[in-house]
Design a protein around this motif. Structure first.
Motif, PDB file in Angstrom:
ATOM      1  N   SER A 205       1.411   0.387  -3.565  1.00 41.34           N
ATOM      2  CA  SER A 205       0.641  -1.080  -4.184  1.00 41.34           C
ATOM      3  C   SER A 205       1.836  -1.373  -5.664  1.00 41.34           C
ATOM      4  N   ASN A 206       1.709  -2.472  -5.712  1.00 44.51           N
ATOM      5  CA  ASN A 206       2.638  -2.214  -6.600  1.00 44.51           C
ATOM      6  C   ASN A 206       1.982  -1.690  -8.449  1.00 44.51           C
ATOM      7  N   ALA A 207       1.795  -0.678  -8.351  1.00 47.39           N
ATOM      8  CA  ALA A 207       1.444   1.185  -9.396  1.00 47.39           C
ATOM      9  C   ALA A 207       3.259   1.227  -9.874  1.00 47.39           C
ATOM     10  N   PHE A 208       3.958   1.262  -9.360  1.00 43.74           N
ATOM     11  CA  PHE A 208       5.152   1.920 -10.011  1.00 43.74           C
ATOM     12  C   PHE A 208       6.212   1.110  -9.291  1.00 43.74           C
ATOM     13  N   VAL A 209       5.609   0.362  -8.107  1.00 43.46           N
ATOM     14  CA  VAL A 209       7.444  -0.366  -7.589  1.00 43.46           C
ATOM     15  C   VAL A 209       6.544  -1.243  -7.652  1.00 43.46           C
ATOM     16  N   PRO A 210       7.548  -2.955  -7.783  1.00 47.34           N
ATOM     17  CA  PRO A 210       7.474  -4.371  -7.250  1.00 47.34           C
ATOM     18  C   PRO A 210       7.124  -3.744  -5.617  1.00 47.34           C
ATOM     19  N   SER A 211       6.219  -4.841  -5.658  1.00 47.24           N
ATOM     20  CA  SER A 211       6.051  -4.705  -3.776  1.00 47.24           C
ATOM     21  C   SER A 211       6.346  -5.718  -3.230  1.00 47.24           C
ATOM     22  N   GLU A 212       7.953  -6.269  -3.983  1.00 39.75           N
ATOM     23  CA  GLU A 212       8.448  -7.118  -2.724  1.00 39.75           C
ATOM     24  C   GLU A 212       9.937  -6.556  -2.092  1.00 39.75           C
ATOM     25  N   ASN A 213       9.730  -4.859  -2.351  1.00 42.35           N
ATOM     26  CA  ASN A 213      10.888  -4.518  -1.924  1.00 42.35           C
ATOM     27  C   ASN A 213      10.539  -4.042  -0.856  1.00 42.35           C
ATOM     28  N   MET A 214       9.158  -3.735  -0.377  1.00 42.12           N
ATOM     29  CA  MET A 214       8.314  -2.827   0.729  1.00 42.12           C
ATOM     30  C   MET A 214       8.465  -3.518   1.976  1.00 42.12           C
ATOM     31  N   PRO A 215       8.188  -2.992   2.717  1.00 44.82           N
ATOM     32  CA  PRO A 215       8.406  -4.104   4.242  1.00 44.82           C
ATOM     33  C   PRO A 215       7.181  -4.462   4.267  1.00 44.82           C
ATOM     34  N   THR A 216       7.891  -5.893   5.142  1.00 42.32           N
ATOM     35  CA  THR A 216       6.380  -6.734   4.704  1.00 42.32           C
ATOM     36  C   THR A 216       5.527  -6.350   5.203  1.00 42.32           C
ATOM     37  N   PHE A 217       4.800  -5.234   6.180  1.00 39.29           N
ATOM     38  CA  PHE A 217       3.436  -5.587   6.449  1.00 39.29           C
ATOM     39  C   PHE A 217       2.280  -4.789   4.997  1.00 39.29           C
ATOM     40  N   LEU A 218       4.241  -3.502   4.691  1.00 37.72           N
ATOM     41  CA  LEU A 218       2.730  -2.693   3.456  1.00 37.72           C
ATOM     42  C   LEU A 218       3.167  -3.780   2.048  1.00 37.72           C
ATOM     43  N   ARG A 219       4.116  -4.714   2.406  1.00 36.07           N
ATOM     44  CA  ARG A 219       3.906  -5.715   1.298  1.00 36.07           C
ATOM     45  C   ARG A 219       2.080  -6.627   1.074  1.00 36.07           C
ATOM     46  N   THR A 220       2.184  -7.092   2.857  1.00 30.97           N
ATOM     47  CA  THR A 220       0.998  -7.687   2.592  1.00 30.97           C
ATOM     48  C   THR A 220      -0.244  -6.596   2.227  1.00 30.97           C
ATOM     49  N   ILE A 221       0.033  -5.115   2.265  1.00 25.68           N
ATOM     50  CA  ILE A 221      -1.539  -4.502   2.364  1.00 25.68           C
ATOM     51  C   ILE A 221      -1.413  -4.194   1.026  1.00 25.68           C
ATOM     52  N   ALA A 222      -1.004  -3.897  -0.207  1.00 26.24           N
ATOM     53  CA  ALA A 222      -0.968  -3.909  -1.502  1.00 26.24           C
ATOM     54  C   ALA A 222      -0.809  -5.120  -2.004  1.00 26.24           C
ATOM     55  N   ASN A 223      -0.689  -6.127  -1.713  1.00 24.29           N
ATOM     56  CA  ASN A 223      -1.103  -7.114  -2.224  1.00 24.29           C
ATOM     57  C   ASN A 223      -2.491  -8.190  -2.891  1.00 24.29           C
ATOM     58  N   TRP A 224      -3.039  -7.095  -1.463  1.00 22.49           N
ATOM     59  CA  TRP A 224      -4.121  -7.706  -0.617  1.00 22.49           C
ATOM     60  C   TRP A 224      -5.601  -6.453  -1.431  1.00 22.49           C
ATOM     61  N   ASN A 225      -4.502  -5.730  -2.010  1.00 23.74           N
ATOM     62  CA  ASN A 225      -5.544  -4.036  -2.735  1.00 23.74           C
ATOM     63  C   ASN A 225      -5.805  -4.199  -3.735  1.00 23.74           C
ATOM     64  N   PRO A 226      -7.246  -4.264  -3.838  1.00 24.71           N
ATOM     65  CA  PRO A 226      -7.744  -4.640  -5.032  1.00 24.71           C
ATOM     66  C   PRO A 226      -7.748  -3.485  -5.698  1.00 24.71           C
ATOM     67  N   PHE A 227      -6.562  -2.526  -6.055  1.00 18.85           N
ATOM     68  CA  PHE A 227      -5.938  -1.746  -6.774  1.00 18.85           C
ATOM     69  C   PHE A 227      -5.003  -2.167  -7.522  1.00 18.85           C
ATOM     70  N   SER A 228      -4.169  -3.180  -6.356  1.00 16.18           N
ATOM     71  CA  SER A 228      -3.194  -3.734  -7.032  1.00 16.18           C
ATOM     72  C   SER A 228      -3.904  -5.310  -7.873  1.00 16.18           C
ATOM     73  N   ALA A 229      -4.124  -6.001  -7.595  1.00 13.94           N
ATOM     74  CA  ALA A 229      -5.027  -6.571  -8.209  1.00 13.94           C
ATOM     75  C   ALA A 229      -5.575  -6.453  -9.794  1.00 13.94           C
ATOM     76  N   THR A 230      -6.367  -5.203 -10.191  1.00 17.45           N
ATOM     77  CA  THR A 230      -6.657  -4.566 -11.511  1.00 17.45           C
ATOM     78  C   THR A 230      -4.925  -4.388 -12.028  1.00 17.45           C
ATOM     79  N   VAL A 231      -4.093  -3.760 -11.250  1.00 19.85           N
ATOM     80  CA  VAL A 231      -2.987  -3.537 -12.303  1.00 19.85           C
ATOM     81  C   VAL A 231      -2.010  -4.705 -12.483  1.00 19.85           C
ATOM     82  N   GLN A 232      -2.274  -5.556 -11.573  1.00 18.07           N
ATOM     83  CA  GLN A 232      -1.578  -7.145 -11.889  1.00 18.07           C
ATOM     84  C   GLN A 232      -2.361  -7.914 -13.262  1.00 18.07           C
ATOM     85  N   ALA A 233      -3.785  -7.364 -12.734  1.00 16.88           N
ATOM     86  CA  ALA A 233      -4.519  -8.324 -14.184  1.00 16.88           C
ATOM     87  C   ALA A 233      -3.891  -7.972 -15.361  1.00 16.88           C
ATOM     88  N   CYS A 234      -3.996  -6.183 -15.306  1.00 16.42           N
ATOM     89  CA  CYS A 234      -3.426  -5.603 -17.021  1.00 16.42           C
ATOM     90  C   CYS A 234      -2.375  -5.916 -17.482  1.00 16.42           C
TER      91      CYS A 234
END
Length: 284
Positions: A205-234
């Motif tokens: 997720s994007n909780a501890f590190v920016p998601s753009e530093n992740m490999p492409t497939f993990l970045r996609t998972i992180a960006n659509w993760n419900p957990f990431s959405a709340t983190v980004q919203a906060c």
């Protein structure tokens, strides 16, 4: 015949809803009182998130590059705290599952089932009590975060809205914990089952590190993760996104507040339905 028709209000859907709310509050009160009589439950629940705040702030604070903030420890603390808050409310899932599994193991669920009460009230009351504990944990954690340098840069209403989204996410995940607690035989299994899937969910997720530093497939998972959405919203509502921080193109990251609300409501609807159905069928 009209007399028979007039006698129906006791069984109307409105009356059933009122009874369900009343029964749920009774169960919630029972669990809150139990919580106050076992204070170590609350204390131990606070230790882990406080350790995460201190360790991530001071151990990784000057090592992780946040776009727009660089390697600034203070910039990383502001970026980090939304992730720690979200992780804390979701990790409460394990406690919710263990509590219900313990009630099942002791036969309390059978006693509740034999009473003339709404079927979903036992689980709703339990999740409401967990919400109270989660709110208390967030208050303490916010104080610790301020002490280590976290600050908000938006108005009070937006900050409250951010914490509201966190509580809604925690409430949604408590229903996942309820389903797990009803599906296993022991509280120990519920604790393990409630945690094992949370680690990949929170770290991919994007909780501890920016998601753009992740490999492409993990970045996609992180960006659509419900957990990431709340983190980004906060982060958005707290004003903790650094100036110039690149927002990913994924829809949840472009509209995080709406995405967070939709994900949380969807999780509540799906897992409450499954948990209540499991409760009706479960054998202690």
């Amino acid at each position: 015949m009209s007399a028979v028709t007039d006698a129906a209000p006791a069984t109307t859907p409105q009356g059933a809803i009122v009874q369900s709310v009343r029964d749920s509050l009774v169960i919630a009160r029972r669990n809150v009182i139990r919580m106050t009589r076992i204070p170590e439950m609350v204390i131990f629940g606070l230790i882990q998130p406080i350790m995460f705040v201190v360790l991530f702030s001071y151990v990784f604070g000057g090592s992780i590059n946040v776009p727009g903030a660089g390697l600034s420890p203070s910039g990383y603390r502001e970026f980090l705290m939304a992730g720690i808050f979200a992780q804390t409310v979701t990790f409460a899932t394990a406690g919710a599952g263990a509590g219900i599994a313990d009630d099942m193991h002791k036969g309390l669920i059978d006693r509740f089932r034999s009473l003339p009460m709404a079927r979903g009230a036992v689980l709703t009351g339990r999740t409401l009590a967990d919400l109270v504990q989660t709110a208390l944990t967030l208050v303490v954690l916010a104080v610790v975060a301020v002490l280590v340098g976290w600050r908000t840069h938006e108005n009070f209403g937006k900050v409250l809205a951010g914490f509201g989204l966190l509580l809604l996410l925690g409430y949604a995940f408590s229903w996942i914990g309820a389903l797990i607690g009803l599906s296993v035989r022991t509280p120990e299994a519920a604790t393990s089952g409630g945690l094992i899937w949370l680690f990949p969910l929170t770290f991919i997720s994007n909780a501890f590190v920016p998601s753009e530093n992740m490999p492409t497939f993990l970045r996609t998972i992180a960006n659509w993760n419900p957990f990431s959405a709340t983190v980004q919203a906060c982060r958005q509502l707290f004003g903790n996104l650094p100036a110039g921080y690149p927002v990913p193109d994924a829809w949840p990251m472009q509209h995080p507040v709406l995405a967070s609300l939709l994900w949380s409501v969807l999780i509540v609807v799906v897992f409450r339905t499954l948990a209540v159905r499991k409760y009706r069928r479960a054998d202690a």
